[in-house]
Design an enzyme around this catalytic site. Structure first.
Site, short mmCIF file in Angstrom:
data_model
loop_
_atom_site.label_atom_id
_atom_site.label_comp_id
_atom_site.label_asym_id
_atom_site.label_seq_id
_atom_site.Cartn_x
_atom_site.Cartn_y
_atom_site.Cartn_z
N HIS A 1 55.56 69.99 62.14
CA HIS A 1 55.04 68.85 60.96
C HIS A 1 55.39 67.18 61.78
CE1 HIS A 1 54.89 66.76 57.08
NE2 HIS A 1 53.92 67.72 57.27
N ARG B 1 61.25 69.24 52.52
CA ARG B 1 62.19 68.27 52.19
C ARG B 1 63.60 69.02 51.77
NH1 ARG B 1 62.05 62.84 49.52
NH2 ARG B 1 60.60 62.27 49.92
N GLU C 1 57.93 67.98 43.74
CA GLU C 1 56.24 68.56 43.44
C GLU C 1 56.73 69.36 42.73
OE1 GLU C 1 58.49 68.39 46.70
OE2 GLU C 1 56.71 68.50 48.00
N HIS D 1 59.02 72.38 56.94
CA HIS D 1 59.21 71.33 57.04
C HIS D 1 59.76 70.10 55.62
CE1 HIS D 1 55.09 70.17 53.69
NE2 HIS D 1 55.67 71.58 54.18
N GLU E 1 44.76 73.74 40.79
CA GLU E 1 45.66 74.28 41.26
C GLU E 1 47.66 74.33 39.69
OE1 GLU E 1 48.81 74.30 44.34
OE2 GLU E 1 47.30 75.57 44.88
N ASP F 1 50.46 69.45 43.56
CA ASP F 1 51.86 68.94 43.60
C ASP F 1 52.19 67.12 43.81
OD1 ASP F 1 52.73 69.99 45.26
OD2 ASP F 1 53.43 71.83 44.45
N1 UDP Z 1 48.42 74.08 58.11
C1 UDP Z 1 46.87 73.82 59.67
N2 UDP Z 1 47.94 73.53 60.93
C2 UDP Z 1 49.10 73.14 60.92
C3 UDP Z 1 50.12 73.32 60.15
C4 UDP Z 1 49.11 74.21 58.90
O1 UDP Z 1 46.42 73.28 59.09
O2 UDP Z 1 49.60 72.95 62.25
C5 UDP Z 1 47.67 74.28 57.11
C6 UDP Z 1 48.06 75.11 56.82
O3 UDP Z 1 46.94 76.65 57.31
C7 UDP Z 1 47.80 75.03 55.44
C8 UDP Z 1 48.23 73.65 54.83
O4 UDP Z 1 47.86 73.18 57.19
O5 UDP Z 1 46.55 75.37 54.78
C9 UDP Z 1 50.00 73.91 54.24
O6 UDP Z 1 50.13 72.36 54.51
P1 UDP Z 1 51.31 71.86 54.24
O7 UDP Z 1 52.65 72.60 55.27
O8 UDP Z 1 51.97 70.37 55.00
O9 UDP Z 1 51.90 71.50 52.85
P2 UDP Z 1 52.43 72.80 51.38
O10 UDP Z 1 51.15 73.96 51.89
O11 UDP Z 1 53.92 72.90 51.64
O12 UDP Z 1 51.77 71.60 50.38
#
Ligand code: UDP
Length: 369
Positions: free
Chosen positions: A232, A201, A131, A199, A117, A95
């Site tokens: 983040h 928004r 998103e 993290h 997804e 997204d």
């Molecule tokens: N992740 C990582 N290292 C970190 C924090 C998160 O590899 O220090 C991975 C986590 O396992 C997951 C993904 O990053 O698969 C999540 O990314 P993010 O939180 O940026 O995005 P969202 O899932 O909210 O779209």
């Protein structure tokens, strides 16, 4: 057949790495990667891990970028690239603005889009923004949609598929997780370690400060509690975290490699997060999840009993953290989500679906047109 897989952020790379691998195992396909680098460092960390080298790197990240500015740059750079490469299909995931803008560019040139997804819905365009808007838009213009769960499949069905093909695959995060396990977390284990990621928004500003105040209050009240928080790199988050979360039992870490992150997740009692991917991973690893968001597009996590939706509500966070710390029976009860997101063979199904759609493979079972 030439397939162009477009990715811009860490979660896209994690969830698309198994798809690229599955496509590359198939004969008769040339799978190319285009990185928009919407998030440069975090994307690169994952690309290195999975040994993925972008064939095209648009390098679009700018400080303080907004979703509309990212969309504009993706469309401006990807359009000419598509005209040159002429892929038979463009694959996007999830997204992000990268995914939505890439889908738009492809559709404009009559190139079919496959959406990995697909079908997740919060049913509120403002939360999460942008998103939810991106998801609906991508699903609407995709030729092929791959919902990860029955619920996502049902969402797409209700919106009328209008000739799109839908194949339920499971979530490719399970495939990624299985291939990346085995990372390192520091040897010393704190008896009450809890992993935190925050993290999004929606939480920026006041809500984040209130939640941080709660985390501080919690470590003061529970002397064995250790929060491990890979922060983040978004400057708005990083600055506030460094300023507010000064406590020996709140460990602020730089973004961890994916295997190391999973190692921390495995040894945590539970997780506090607003991330979509982290919710899925926690559930897969049998960890309870406290979801710090008002609305979710992953109702499966709640329905399985493994997750609680707390809102951006500090009092609820304090109550639930305390309950989970002090009630092992509750923790056990909330550890039963394994299998919710599939069997780790989602990417293979995506590749089979694409191959069939392009006339290069048998019809997978469970097509829905
Ligand atoms: N992740 C990582 N290292 C970190 C924090 C998160 O590899 O220090 C991975 C986590 O396992 C997951 C993904 O990053 O698969 C999540 O990314 P993010 O939180 O940026 O995005 P969202 O899932 O909210 O779209």
């Amino acid at each position: 057949m030439r397939i162009l897989v477009v990715m811009g952020t860490r979660p896209e790379a994690i969830k698309l790495a198994p798809v690229v691998a599955a496509l590359r195992r198939r004969k008769g396909f040339r799978t190319l990667i285009c990185a928009t680098a919407q998030h440069r460092e975090l994307l690169d960390q994952v690309l290195r891990l999975f040994r993925l080298k972008p064939d095209f790197d648009l390098d679009l990240m700018r400080p303080g970028q907004t979703p509309d500015a990212v969309a504009k740059r993706v469309v401006a750079s990807l359009g000419p690239l598509l005209a040159r490469v002429k892929p038979d299909m463009v694959v996007v995931q999830g997204d992000t603005t990268t995914a939505a803008a890439a889908a738009l560019s492809a559709a404009e040139r009559g190139i079919p889009v496959a959406h990995v997804e697909a079908g997740l819905r919060s049913f509120d365009f403002k939360d999460p923004f942008p998103e939810e808007l991106n998801r609906v838009f991508i699903d609407t213009i995709s030729s092929l949609v791959f919902p990860p769960t029955p619920k996502a499949k049902l969402n797409l069905f209700r919106e009328k598929l209008n000739g799109r093909l839908s194949l339920m695959t499971g979530n490719t995060v399970v495939d990624a997780l299985k291939s990346a396990e085995g990372g390192q977390a520091p040897k010393h284990v704190n008896p009450q370690e809890v992993l935190v990621t925050l993290h999004r928004r929606e939480i920026h500003g006041k809500p984040l400060k209130r939640i941080y105040t709660s985390l501080l209050g919690l470590v003061k009240r529970h002397e064995d509690l250790l929060f491990v928080y890979p922060v983040h790199p978004n400057p708005l988050i990083l600055k506030t975290a460094k300023r507010m979360l000064r406590h020996s039992r709140i460990r602020l870490l730089p973004p961890l490699s994916y295997p190391d992150f999973l190692a921390h997740l495995k040894r945590s009692l539970f997780v506090v997060t607003d991330s979509g991917g982290v919710q899925e991973e926690a559930v897969c690893l049998g960890k309870p999840v406290l979801v710090v968001r008002e609305i979710t597009e992953r109702p499966e996590v709640l329905a399985s009993g493994a997750g609680r939706l707390l809102g951006l509500n500090p009092a609820r966070l304090e109550r639930w953290t305390t309950r989970l710390l002090t009630d092992p029976a509750l923790r056990r009860k909330m550890s039963h989500g394994r299998g919710l997101y599939g069997d780790g063979r989602a990417a293979e199904r995506v590749a089979a679906g694409i191959a069939h759609w392009l006339g290069r493979g048998p019809r997978p079972k469970e097509w829905r047109a």
